[in-house]
Design an enzyme around this catalytic site. Structure first.
Site, PDB file in Angstrom:
ATOM      1  N   HIS A 298      -7.655  29.415 -39.701  1.00 47.77           N
ATOM      2  CA  HIS A 298      -9.000  28.844 -39.654  1.00 47.77           C
ATOM      3  C   HIS A 298      -9.325  28.458 -38.218  1.00 47.77           C
ATOM      4  CE1 HIS A 298     -12.450  26.315 -40.485  1.00 47.77           C
ATOM      5  NE2 HIS A 298     -12.379  26.580 -41.772  1.00 47.77           N
ATOM      6  N   HIS A 341      -9.530  16.817 -42.551  1.00 48.59           N
ATOM      7  CA  HIS A 341      -9.349  16.642 -41.123  1.00 48.59           C
ATOM      8  C   HIS A 341      -9.487  15.178 -40.719  1.00 48.59           C
ATOM      9  CE1 HIS A 341      -9.261  17.959 -37.021  1.00 48.59           C
ATOM     10  NE2 HIS A 341     -10.507  17.623 -36.753  1.00 48.59           N
ATOM     11  N   TYR A 356     -25.377  23.262 -46.638  1.00 48.68           N
ATOM     12  CA  TYR A 356     -24.105  23.308 -45.924  1.00 48.68           C
ATOM     13  C   TYR A 356     -22.979  23.596 -46.911  1.00 48.68           C
ATOM     14  CZ  TYR A 356     -20.210  21.875 -42.964  1.00 48.68           C
ATOM     15  OH  TYR A 356     -19.041  21.848 -42.250  1.00 48.68           O
ATOM     16  N   HIS A 371     -18.804  11.104 -39.056  1.00 52.90           N
ATOM     17  CA  HIS A 371     -17.381  10.923 -39.336  1.00 52.90           C
ATOM     18  C   HIS A 371     -16.753  10.432 -38.033  1.00 52.90           C
ATOM     19  CE1 HIS A 371     -18.228  14.245 -42.454  1.00 52.90           C
ATOM     20  NE2 HIS A 371     -18.333  13.051 -43.027  1.00 52.90           N
ATOM     21  N   HIS A 377     -12.167  13.363 -43.393  1.00 54.11           N
ATOM     22  CA  HIS A 377     -13.338  13.999 -43.985  1.00 54.11           C
ATOM     23  C   HIS A 377     -12.997  15.445 -44.313  1.00 54.11           C
ATOM     24  CE1 HIS A 377     -13.572  14.428 -39.584  1.00 54.11           C
ATOM     25  NE2 HIS A 377     -14.128  15.604 -39.809  1.00 54.11           N
TER      26      HIS A 377
END
Length: 449
Positions: A298, A341, A356, A371, A377
């Site tokens: 990713h 994360h 989103y 955040h 989050h």
């Protein structure tokens, strides 16, 4: 609108523009003259320099433009303090809040109830740092319903990166005019005067940086091509008005976090020609060339950086402007949405249009989320479950959507307006992660192929 613009072929390059109503007898007569080359400017104009960097900055980072104007900007009455509304640099109004924060779409006032222009419609949501020491950022919302009439805005503190979300804005600057629509951005750099016309109920986001200018990120191993290309940034063509204002023209100056106003009897947009490398500019987000994963793993969101404002620490930004545009997802053996994360940066997200992918329901256009540093989050339960079971075949991601992020190395404080006054805070935001359930199985073994 591109026919009314110069292409900004590279940040730091020199440009010149003359209003076609005053052509010189030789090409670029006006935009090539300075007080050092001629004692009197053509057409009886005044030469005025606007500097966006220290005089002694290295040539690649030295920013300045010459403006050739009917009257110099120095001719004005003294500045006096004015009401700042919800524009602030007070980061200690309320106690710190490390929780995940999300705001519903910010309310646009009805013109039938109250006339609100761009300046009076600015609301500071969060920020950090200090304008006096020239190190910090502010994140603002603007919600307005009427155009600025016989008044302009000038930010002595820093650069404004403006992201319209609803309604197009016509921005008149000393360098010319820019029509900026949703899915486009513009940057008005420190000290540039501008006025905003709107055509109905209008809303958007502003990222302000103190002490640095926005620039294109380095591409590193990506090479010569990709992300935002310099050729796609546009700067306006010179346009002037020779107009006296008997009732007074108001120049609003943001200085050390406060607002001040002064009066003059003529339009500040009286620049007949200009040349230099310190200009306002705009960019269409559809021109962004996405670099994405095509094998596995990713890619970090930094791969989507459009513009950055660097800090003094190598590789660390005061602020990055990052977008999440439509793209293809083709990675194998990889959870494709944003991963769970915790980050040493602060992340404010906004949505221009669409849905989103990580939170399709609660995160809405015209709203936002914050955040903070090291606050966890990631995707909500629905996104996790759907993406964990979906077949890994090439698919379009974020079709019809444009989300963005203001990411910063500063630990940002939220204002009283953001936490209390605006009444748009979604206090149930944390609940989107509550349904996440345990999948752990100590007896799990990989299936035989």
């Amino acid at each position: 609108m591109s026919q009314f613009f110069h292409y900004l072929s590279g940040f730091g390059n020199e440009f010149s523009s003359e209003d076609p109503r005053c052509p010189g007898p030789t090409p670029h007569l006006l935009s090539n003259c300075t007080p050092q080359t001629t004692p009197v400017c053509p057409y009886g104009l005044y030469a005025e320099q606007l500097s966006g960097s220290a005089f002694t900055c290295p040539r690649p980072t030295n920013k300045r433009s010459w403006l050739y104007r009917i009257l110099p900007s120095v001719r004005h009455k003294p500045y006096t303090a004015m009401h700042c509304g919800n524009l602030t640099e007070k980061w200690d109004e309320v106690e710190p809040d490390p929780n995940q924060l999300r705001w519903m779409p910010f309310t646009i006032p009805k013109s039938s109830e109250k006339k609100v222009d761009f300046v009076t419609g600015l609301h500071t949501l969060c920020g950090a740092g200090d304008t006096k020491s020239r190190n910090g950022i502010g994140i603002h919302m603007f919600t307005c319903n009427t155009s600025m009439v016989d008044r302009c805005f000038n930010n002595s503190d820093g650069d404004f990166l403006i992201v319209p979300q609803q309604g197009e804005v016509l921005i008149t600057t000393e360098f010319g005019k820019m029509m900026v629509e949703p899915n486009e951005i513009c940057v008005i750099q420190q000290g540039m005067r501008f006025s905003v016309d709107v055509f109905g109920e209008t809303r958007g986001y502003v990222l302000e940086v103190y002490g640095a200018h926005f620039e294109l990120p380095d591409l590193g191993p990506i090479g010569a091509n990709g992300l935002a290309n310099p050729r796609d940034f546009l700067t306006p063509v010179a346009w002037y008005e020779d107009r006296e204002v008997a009732t007074g023209y108001t120049v609003i100056n943001k200085y050390q976090g406060k607002l001040f106003s002064s009066q003059q009897v003529f339009s500040p947009f009286n620049v007949v020609a200009w040349h230099g490398n310190y200009t306002p500019y705009k960019y269409n987000l559809e021109n962004f060339m996405v670099i994405n994963c095509v094998a596995f793993d990713h890619a970090d969101p930094s791969i989507f950086t459009v513009l950055t404002a660097k800090s003094t620490r190598p590789g660390v930004a005061m602020a990055d402007f990052v977008i999440f545009p439509p793209r293809w997802g083709v990675a194998d053996h990889t959870f494709r949405p944003p991963y769970y994360h915790r980050n040493c940066m602060s992340e404010f997200m906004g949505l221009i249009k669409g849905h989103y992918e990580a939170k399709e329901e609660g995160f809405q256009p015209g709203g936002g989320s914050l955040h903070s540093m090291m606050t966890p989050h990631g995707p909500d339960r629905d996104c996790f479950e759907k993406s964990s079971t979906a077949p890994l075949k090439p698919e379009r991601v974020a079709e019809g959507t444009m989300a963005f992020m203001f990411e910063s190395s500063f630990s940002m404080a939220v204002t009283k307006w953001g936490l209390e006054t605006c009444q748009r805070l979604d206090k149930s935001y944390y609940q989107c992660w509550e349904p996440l359930r345990k999948h752990f199985d100590p007896n799990w073994r990989p299936s035989k192929q």
